[in-house]
Design an enzyme around this catalytic site. Sequence first.
Site, mmCIF file in Angstrom:
data_model
loop_
_atom_site.group_PDB
_atom_site.id
_atom_site.type_symbol
_atom_site.label_atom_id
_atom_site.label_comp_id
_atom_site.label_asym_id
_atom_site.label_seq_id
_atom_site.Cartn_x
_atom_site.Cartn_y
_atom_site.Cartn_z
ATOM 1 N N ARG A 1 -13.255 48.240 -20.031
ATOM 2 C CA ARG A 1 -12.132 49.075 -20.501
ATOM 3 C C ARG A 1 -11.930 50.264 -19.565
ATOM 4 N NH1 ARG A 1 -12.029 53.503 -23.894
ATOM 5 N NH2 ARG A 1 -14.108 53.071 -24.751
ATOM 6 N N TYR B 1 16.097 48.372 -21.710
ATOM 7 C CA TYR B 1 15.448 47.262 -22.404
ATOM 8 C C TYR B 1 15.232 47.622 -23.874
ATOM 9 C CZ TYR B 1 11.415 44.398 -23.824
ATOM 10 O OH TYR B 1 10.546 43.573 -24.510
ATOM 11 N N ASP C 1 11.758 52.172 -14.503
ATOM 12 C CA ASP C 1 11.320 50.798 -14.729
ATOM 13 C C ASP C 1 11.926 49.946 -13.622
ATOM 14 O OD1 ASP C 1 10.962 48.164 -15.532
ATOM 15 O OD2 ASP C 1 11.235 48.599 -17.654
ATOM 16 N N LYS D 1 6.734 39.703 -15.359
ATOM 17 C CA LYS D 1 7.961 39.177 -14.776
ATOM 18 C C LYS D 1 7.757 38.844 -13.290
ATOM 19 C CE LYS D 1 9.703 40.181 -18.872
ATOM 20 N NZ LYS D 1 8.735 41.095 -19.487
#
Length: 376
Positions: A42, A95, A167, A192
């Site tokens: 982590r 988005y 973004d 993506k």
Amino acid sequence: MNQPNIQPKITPIYQTSVFKFEDLDAVQRYFDEPGSRYLYSRNGNPNSDELAEAVSHWEGGAGAVATGSGMAAIFAALLTYCQAGDHVLCAADIYGGSAALLNLELSRLGISVSYVPFEDLYDLAAYVRPTTKLLLCETMSNPLLRVVDLRAAAAECHRHGIKLVVDNTFATPVLTRPLALGADMVLHSVTKYLAGHSDVTAGAVVAGTAEDAARLRQIGTVFGLTLSPMESWLSVRGLKTLRLRVAAHSHNAQQIAEFLEVHPAVEAVYYPGLPTHPQHALAVVQGHGLFSGMMSIRLADDAAVVNRFMQRSQRFPFAPSLAGVDSSCSHPLYTSHRALTDAQRAELGITVGLVRLSVGIEPVEELLADLAQALD
């Protein structure tokens, strides 16, 4: 037995949640010398760090974190600059997941949001408050592919003493590098184009300064946003062909956009590569002559028409994601922008007839033939 001197060309997958220490002195060195070794995945893992460094290099940043999804990347970016009582500006063309995060969750943490119409992004005086910390926008907006002049937006943000967070998922750093144009932070849904094969869920955030990069790492660790080793390894593998894939996506999309622009069943095509696109000249310069593989088309505002198109198409299956090597289509009203209010969708023109196409890298002749028969 002596261990062989293993020097792999490709980084192995460090599929481990924890790393061993020899003794207490070794643990102390971990805390005294950051980056000297690993403790717990982590906090950091060789695979997630490799991905973060690769995306940071692509974007020309000072450091990055790899996250479990694009939404986690947006969350990390916003929390780098914001706390309870702060105010965020967000481009109205955004988005739907970003809007949902701002409206539903960050509002509960005391962070408020105002949406800025596209035409006002370069004049924020009417929207900025004393508590405003940043503007969030997309290089190419989802789903209407409006192109933001990032240099002008950055100058306007900095004039008001706020940060610009971009973004860059649709454009990718192959087309545009927002940090070089003045942005303070850039993020991706690695799911993506960066990973590119529709087999990874991941995100990444890149900071423009070492101070912001350190804050990003702290947020990623404390909130547990870290990406898994396997997903990180797959994403790094995808990144190695990014330049080739984006060129192929763009080449195919340009031909398809030109075909659809004159097709009688298509009312409008939203693609920056078309000379008729309102920001075409900007897209030429800011995208270095490439325009991505994303576009939206407007069919008749009739669900039956849209359904027939989706049912007939064999090469553009209805799949609510984007940017894989295989083509697909999506429906913003029913999927990605479902969380927006009716008023927001109406203002943006997101109606039942709007269909988003993610153009893959298949032979373009096959894609054109499929679209022709699906639209006839």
